[in-house]
Design an enzyme around this catalytic site. Sequence first.
Site, PDB file in Angstrom:
ATOM      1  N   GLU A  55      40.160  37.810  45.199  1.00 57.24           N
ATOM      2  CA  GLU A  55      41.139  36.993  44.504  1.00 57.24           C
ATOM      3  C   GLU A  55      41.901  36.055  45.449  1.00 57.24           C
ATOM      4  OE1 GLU A  55      43.391  35.091  42.013  1.00 57.24           O
ATOM      5  OE2 GLU A  55      42.055  36.621  41.182  1.00 57.24           O
ATOM      6  N   THR A  97      39.403  32.073  38.116  1.00 54.66           N
ATOM      7  CA  THR A  97      38.531  33.223  38.403  1.00 54.66           C
ATOM      8  C   THR A  97      37.340  33.272  37.457  1.00 54.66           C
ATOM      9  OG1 THR A  97      40.413  34.500  39.239  1.00 54.66           O
ATOM     10  CG2 THR A  97      38.432  35.736  38.626  1.00 54.66           C
ATOM     11  N   HIS A 145      47.105  37.847  44.227  1.00 49.33           N
ATOM     12  CA  HIS A 145      47.270  36.865  43.150  1.00 49.33           C
ATOM     13  C   HIS A 145      48.704  36.349  43.124  1.00 49.33           C
ATOM     14  CE1 HIS A 145      47.281  34.992  39.199  1.00 49.33           C
ATOM     15  NE2 HIS A 145      45.985  35.208  39.087  1.00 49.33           N
ATOM     16  N   ASP A 161      37.362  33.451  45.157  1.00 46.18           N
ATOM     17  CA  ASP A 161      37.110  32.842  43.851  1.00 46.18           C
ATOM     18  C   ASP A 161      37.704  31.448  43.713  1.00 46.18           C
ATOM     19  OD1 ASP A 161      39.732  33.759  43.769  1.00 46.18           O
ATOM     20  OD2 ASP A 161      39.557  34.725  41.812  1.00 46.18           O
ATOM     21  N   HIS A 162      38.877  31.213  44.292  1.00 50.25           N
ATOM     22  CA  HIS A 162      39.516  29.887  44.201  1.00 50.25           C
ATOM     23  C   HIS A 162      40.653  29.842  45.212  1.00 50.25           C
ATOM     24  CE1 HIS A 162      42.824  31.830  41.999  1.00 50.25           C
ATOM     25  NE2 HIS A 162      41.911  32.376  41.211  1.00 50.25           N
TER      26      HIS A 162
END
Length: 648
Positions: A258, A302, A418, A477-478
């Site tokens: 994440e 995600t 996150h 993921d990003h």
Amino acid sequence: MKSIIDNKNLLNRPFILFSLIVIAFWIKTYTVYQIEFSLGIENGLQQFLLFINPVSSTVFFLSFALLAKGKNRNFVYIVIMFILSLVLYGNVVYYRFFNDFVTMPVLLQTQNFGQLGGSALALIKPFDILYFLDVIVLIALIWLKIVRPQMELPRRAFIAGLSAAILIFTGNLALAESDRPQLLTRTFDRNYLVKYLGVHNFTIYDIIQSSMSASQRVAADSNDITEVRNYLETSYVKPNEKYLGAAEGMNVIYISMESLQNFIINYKLNGQEVTPFLNSLTRDKNTLYFNNFFHQTGQGKTSDAEFLMENSMFPLPKGSAFTVKATNTYQGLPEILKNNGFNYTAALHGNSKTFWNRENMYKALGYDMFYDSAYYNMTEENTLNYGLEDKPFFKESIPYLKDMPQPFYAKLITLSNHFPYPLDKEDQTIEPATTGDKTVDRYFQTARYLDESLEQFFNDLKASGLYDNTMIVMYGDHYGNSENRKPAMEKVLGKKITPYEQQQLQKVPLFIHVPGEKIQGGIKSTYGGQVDVRPTVLRLLGIDNSEYIEFGSDLLSTERRQIVPFINGDFVTPDQAFIDGRLYSSLTGERITEEIENKYYSDFVKNQLDFSNKVVYGDLLRFYELKGFQRVERSTLDYSQEKRYNKP
């Protein structure tokens, strides 16, 4: 007439009140543009368009109030102003983290809203009430009877208002087209649309585009997938025999890391490595580490990363395919593996099955099982932010993995790293940074926690007996820190973040770990993105991918094109980076001002995005039948508790 209108009070003259409301909302919108959005104004014309673009939509919507009579008109003014303000403010909050604007598909993702919790609250600021000040003032003026019921107006007043709005918008669009030709037909970037046309005109455009995209499936036929297939045959690259089948017969575990950006790898904070375990893997002889690997996600974040990794197709330019295209036919990685000797496929995630519509999308992709939060010990001490903390998540996942019939494919999605990066004090094993931006400062602590949880998982996997026969693919993921965190990130990186450097921050780590000295590990500097992972993994497993619809190419092939497209039409290669219509050198990071032919790159990117969108919007894979390929029947999939040990 005096009972209806007080001519001595200018506020009670219909056209004066109408004009004042328009001006107030116009000024407010322009002020929001300047304070909240980073739209990249480059010249005087763009600044002028940014200033005038709120006018047409404001006049258009408020003109409908002119149809109302008496006190009803003031009520309609309040309703329209509140709705327009709510749309504006919704974009403000969304932009503060995602650096993007809200679209209709995002609004349809209602199942996500209830779980945003602290993330949404962290984006709301005390002074935000000022963004509704004009509405509050109008309500007060009406309540104090300073603004009284309005006189009835002829219908031509409404027509005049709409005509003025259309005329202003036409002039606005003409000027915008002179600076950015084919603005409405070729641009992928919502920042351009808002900069030239305004938030509310963009919203209207988005509603129209969303309606049009829904019609694409109806119009599609089998000829469309033939066209896509013919295009992909021209871009096919041969496998690298050195790696072909290196992981054949192994289990496969994907780990979504994440919000982990690549700059954190080998980064030291106050002399300490932030991610010591991942750093060690960059030097591991059984691990391939890709250091020029970019995330290619859009608004789905995600879920977009999952979509790219599972399908080797690009995410939608608006919204999330997980939400709006979960009824499509796919040939996802789980389904492909089940057709090539794998016995079980599963996704594991310590959050609700409804978030990002995963339960439905995973069935579309062919997962045998989805272990969501219902399968984990979701106690108060184990949960934080979006769900189960990473260490208990990995610990509790091991028994599920041990129970799966081999070879299996399992995807594990982490959560702790996150936004806004909260972490219990007992889990903080490194001091925060000191940039002054609390979000960025805490990021290093949650990244360290993620790193520790991954090391724990590797050790537990070894103890379980699964490690020696399992290929592990770990990917960021990003981004974790959006463009809005630029001042703090400049302190972190120790340099000014130019548009080129901002694009470089889209790099996320990719690790492919194959135990048993079956590959020659090390750092791979090829340029690639998430769309390229599936073909790479299939070839490592020895699976022929030549017949599948894939827009990525094998990262280990010596023939591959090193062009990384982004869904807004930008791209990066080892020698050039195309950003917001400008070219930069990938070697120096400097702006390229002289004419350099890049038509091959831009045509490739356009074709990749256009054909991928065509497949998804048209649901073209329903027409694509492969000989011997068995589709999973969604109706046979059941992710409820009592089915978890039902093995194929």
